[in-house]
Motif scaffolding. Structure first.
Motif, PDB file in Angstrom:
ATOM      1  N   PHE A 183       0.849  -1.188   0.000  1.00  0.00           N
ATOM      2  CA  PHE A 183       0.000   0.000   0.000  1.00  0.00           C
ATOM      3  C   PHE A 183       0.886   1.239   0.000  1.00  0.00           C
ATOM      4  CE2 PHE A 183      -2.825  -3.086   2.054  1.00  0.00           C
ATOM      5  CZ  PHE A 183      -4.020  -2.847   1.385  1.00  0.00           C
ATOM      6  N   LEU A 184       0.633   2.154  -0.923  1.00  0.00           N
ATOM      7  CA  LEU A 184       1.323   3.447  -0.938  1.00  0.00           C
ATOM      8  C   LEU A 184       0.250   4.530  -0.854  1.00  0.00           C
ATOM      9  CD1 LEU A 184       3.972   2.790  -3.752  1.00  0.00           C
ATOM     10  CD2 LEU A 184       4.326   2.733  -1.268  1.00  0.00           C
ATOM     11  N   LEU A 185       0.145   5.156   0.304  1.00  0.00           N
ATOM     12  CA  LEU A 185      -0.835   6.214   0.512  1.00  0.00           C
ATOM     13  C   LEU A 185      -0.151   7.561   0.259  1.00  0.00           C
ATOM     14  CD1 LEU A 185      -1.846   3.694   2.154  1.00  0.00           C
ATOM     15  CD2 LEU A 185      -3.007   5.314   3.660  1.00  0.00           C
ATOM     16  N   VAL A 186      -0.791   8.421  -0.509  1.00  0.00           N
ATOM     17  CA  VAL A 186      -0.219   9.722  -0.875  1.00  0.00           C
ATOM     18  C   VAL A 186      -1.144  10.804  -0.331  1.00  0.00           C
ATOM     19  CG1 VAL A 186       0.502  11.213  -2.771  1.00  0.00           C
ATOM     20  CG2 VAL A 186       0.802   8.730  -2.953  1.00  0.00           C
ATOM     21  N   CYS A 187      -0.653  11.571   0.637  1.00  0.00           N
ATOM     22  CA  CYS A 187      -1.541  12.422   1.423  1.00  0.00           C
ATOM     23  C   CYS A 187      -0.897  13.782   1.719  1.00  0.00           C
ATOM     24  CB  CYS A 187      -1.860  11.708   2.738  1.00  0.00           C
ATOM     25  SG  CYS A 187      -2.974  12.585   3.820  1.00  0.00           S
ATOM     26  N   GLU A 188      -1.725  14.826   1.747  1.00  0.00           N
ATOM     27  CA  GLU A 188      -1.246  16.156   2.140  1.00  0.00           C
ATOM     28  C   GLU A 188      -1.681  16.513   3.553  1.00  0.00           C
ATOM     29  OE1 GLU A 188      -2.704  18.617  -1.006  1.00  0.00           O
ATOM     30  OE2 GLU A 188      -1.358  17.681  -2.467  1.00  0.00           O
ATOM     31  N   ASP A 189      -2.787  15.980   4.003  1.00  0.00           N
ATOM     32  CA  ASP A 189      -3.312  16.314   5.331  1.00  0.00           C
ATOM     33  C   ASP A 189      -3.463  15.040   6.157  1.00  0.00           C
ATOM     34  OD1 ASP A 189      -4.398  17.484   7.522  1.00  0.00           O
ATOM     35  OD2 ASP A 189      -6.224  18.210   6.556  1.00  0.00           O
ATOM     36  N   GLN A 190      -2.365  14.576   6.712  1.00  0.00           N
ATOM     37  CA  GLN A 190      -2.398  13.314   7.446  1.00  0.00           C
ATOM     38  C   GLN A 190      -3.220  13.411   8.727  1.00  0.00           C
ATOM     39  OE1 GLN A 190       2.007  13.246   8.077  1.00  0.00           O
ATOM     40  NE2 GLN A 190       1.487  12.796  10.194  1.00  0.00           N
ATOM     41  N   GLU A 191      -3.447  14.633   9.207  1.00  0.00           N
ATOM     42  CA  GLU A 191      -4.246  14.797  10.427  1.00  0.00           C
ATOM     43  C   GLU A 191      -5.693  14.349  10.217  1.00  0.00           C
ATOM     44  OE1 GLU A 191      -2.941  15.584  13.355  1.00  0.00           O
ATOM     45  OE2 GLU A 191      -1.019  15.588  12.307  1.00  0.00           O
ATOM     46  N   GLN A 192      -6.132  14.290   8.960  1.00  0.00           N
ATOM     47  CA  GLN A 192      -7.505  13.885   8.670  1.00  0.00           C
ATOM     48  C   GLN A 192      -7.657  12.358   8.572  1.00  0.00           C
ATOM     49  OE1 GLN A 192     -10.087  16.091   8.585  1.00  0.00           O
ATOM     50  NE2 GLN A 192      -8.508  17.552   9.211  1.00  0.00           N
ATOM     51  N   LEU A 193      -6.541  11.640   8.611  1.00  0.00           N
ATOM     52  CA  LEU A 193      -6.607  10.180   8.563  1.00  0.00           C
ATOM     53  C   LEU A 193      -6.914   9.616   9.940  1.00  0.00           C
ATOM     54  CD1 LEU A 193      -3.523   9.272   6.336  1.00  0.00           C
ATOM     55  CD2 LEU A 193      -5.926   9.019   5.729  1.00  0.00           C
ATOM     56  N   LEU A 194      -7.509   8.431   9.963  1.00  0.00           N
ATOM     57  CA  LEU A 194      -7.712   7.748  11.241  1.00  0.00           C
ATOM     58  C   LEU A 194      -6.363   7.536  11.927  1.00  0.00           C
ATOM     59  CD1 LEU A 194     -10.282   4.917  10.353  1.00  0.00           C
ATOM     60  CD2 LEU A 194     -10.743   7.049  11.582  1.00  0.00           C
ATOM     61  N   LYS A 195      -6.333   7.798  13.207  1.00  0.00           N
ATOM     62  CA  LYS A 195      -5.079   7.620  13.957  1.00  0.00           C
ATOM     63  C   LYS A 195      -4.598   6.173  13.874  1.00  0.00           C
ATOM     64  CE  LYS A 195      -5.155  11.873  15.325  1.00  0.00           C
ATOM     65  NZ  LYS A 195      -4.261  12.855  14.666  1.00  0.00           N
TER      66      LYS A 195
END
Length: 374
Positions: A183-195
């Motif tokens: 899995f390669l997740l590409v994200c700008e706002d990691q705070e919005q991801l589930l902890k």
């Protein structure tokens, strides 16, 4: 996509290359960082390197059957998930419904924003979302056997746009992944991801593109001078996406520079007739351009003050701007800078709120006559 085609980011490239060579590929990795720095490009290049059947020392070969399919984004073991919108045709949309458009945009340039993607697919101002409908597709794809490569690779772009149901299913997959899945997740706002997702991924910080690499790329790939490239690098905060926006707005910058330098000269000369003509011209250009002019004026005043204070290292100006500011900066000093800033900000405020442009700009100009003499 090969690593060599990505602007800068040498540390991240070497990290990925080492992980493959040392057989330490973490099954879930989160590439996170500001917009326009190459996160998606790095994820694709990494996936291509993992799948390449003839890896070179520091890159995929680019010519084996696997690489050729990756170059078209059609490898059967490469999967994408990204935000989509519902339409009359797709009332329960998933990424595969938009895969042709996705390939087209990514192959034209992997440096783009979420809004650019949504505009590209004609979202009509709808919010892009990765919904629970996508979860079933992810499960189906990842529990199939690999077709050609050693790994099945799932690149999830903007995972922070997942709804809760989709995020929870992804969490279960990350906790108990199928064999040989990456899995390669590409994200700008990691705070919005589930902890819980964050805690189960290996975080790869992708920072701003280094200035030298970005300047070199701009000078080689756009019809701009070295000085223009340097100025853009100083303004774009290491984002190729922002650099492209600045290049596209070069005509606007030229317009703003000419109007600002002209206004300051005629204000200093107290040439009221010329000021009146200038106000007539600037009042006809439309409010968005007027706001852009005011924002540009604020920046040039700030940079001129930095020159006045002998702070050349933190003054970011193009060659022509610097030539003007070197002569203008003695008139931007401790006595008047705050007041000039206040006048420009006030004018911007009134223009933004549909104030009568001629009155706003005339008042600002007449006040500027007094302030430049302080």
């Amino acid at each position: 996509m090969q690593f060599q085609k990505i602007i800068g980011q040498e540390k991240v490239k070497q990290r990925f290359i080492r992980s493959v060579k040392e057989n330490r590929i973490s099954h879930a990795q989160l590439l996170t960082g500001p917009p326009g720095v190459g996160k998606l490009a790095l994820a694709i290049a990494y996936a291509q390197f993992v799948s390449c059947t003839n890896r070179q020392e520091n890159d995929s070969c680019g010519v084996c059957p696997s690489c050729k399919k990756y170059e078209k984004l059609i490898h059967p073991d490469l999967h994408f998930v990204f935000p989509v919108v519902s339409t009359p045709k797709f009332d329960k949309p998933v990424s595969d419904h938009y895969i042709a458009q996705w390939r087209e945009l990514v192959l034209s340039s992997p440096y783009f924003s979420l809004q650019q993607w949504l505009d590209f697919i004609g979202s009509e101002n709808k919010q892009g979302l990765i919904s629970k409908n996508e979860s079933s597709e992810i499960l189906r794809k990842l529990y199939l056997k690999t077709f050609e490569a050693e790994y099945k690779i799932m690149i999830i772009w903007q995972p922070d746009k997942m709804n809760l149901a989709a995020a929870n299913k992804l969490l279960k997959l990350i906790e108990e992944p199928p064999e040989k899945t990456l899995f390669l997740l590409v994200c700008e706002d990691q705070e919005q991801l589930l902890k819980t997702i964050l805690s189960r991924t290996q975080i790869v910080a992708v920072t701003q593109i280094d200035p030298a690499s970005l300047q070199h790329h701009l000078a080689d790939n756009f019809e701009i001078s070295e000085d223009e490239a340097l100025n853009i690098v100083n303004l774009c905060h290491g984002s190729f996406l922002e650099a492209q926006n600045l290049i596209r707005s070069s005509d606007e910058s030229r317009f703003n520079f000419e109007n600002f330098s002209n206004l300051m000269r005629i204000c200093y000369k107290k040439d009221v007739v010329a000021i009146n003509a200038w106000v007539d011209e600037i009042s006809r250009i439309g409010r968005e351009k007027q706001k852009s002019f005011m924002e540009y004026s604020l920046r040039l005043v700030r940079e001129s003050f930095m020159l006045n204070q002998k702070q050349d290292r933190i003054s970011f100006l193009a060659k022509e701007e610097k030539e003007f500011a070197s002569k203008f900066s003695p008139f931007i000093n401790e006595r008047n800078t705050a007041q000039i800033y206040e006048q420009l900000n006030q004018a911007h405020f009134h223009i933004e709120r549909n104030g009568y442009a001629k009155l706003v700009f005339m008042d600002m100009s007449l006040n500027m006559i007094k302030l430049l003499k302080l």
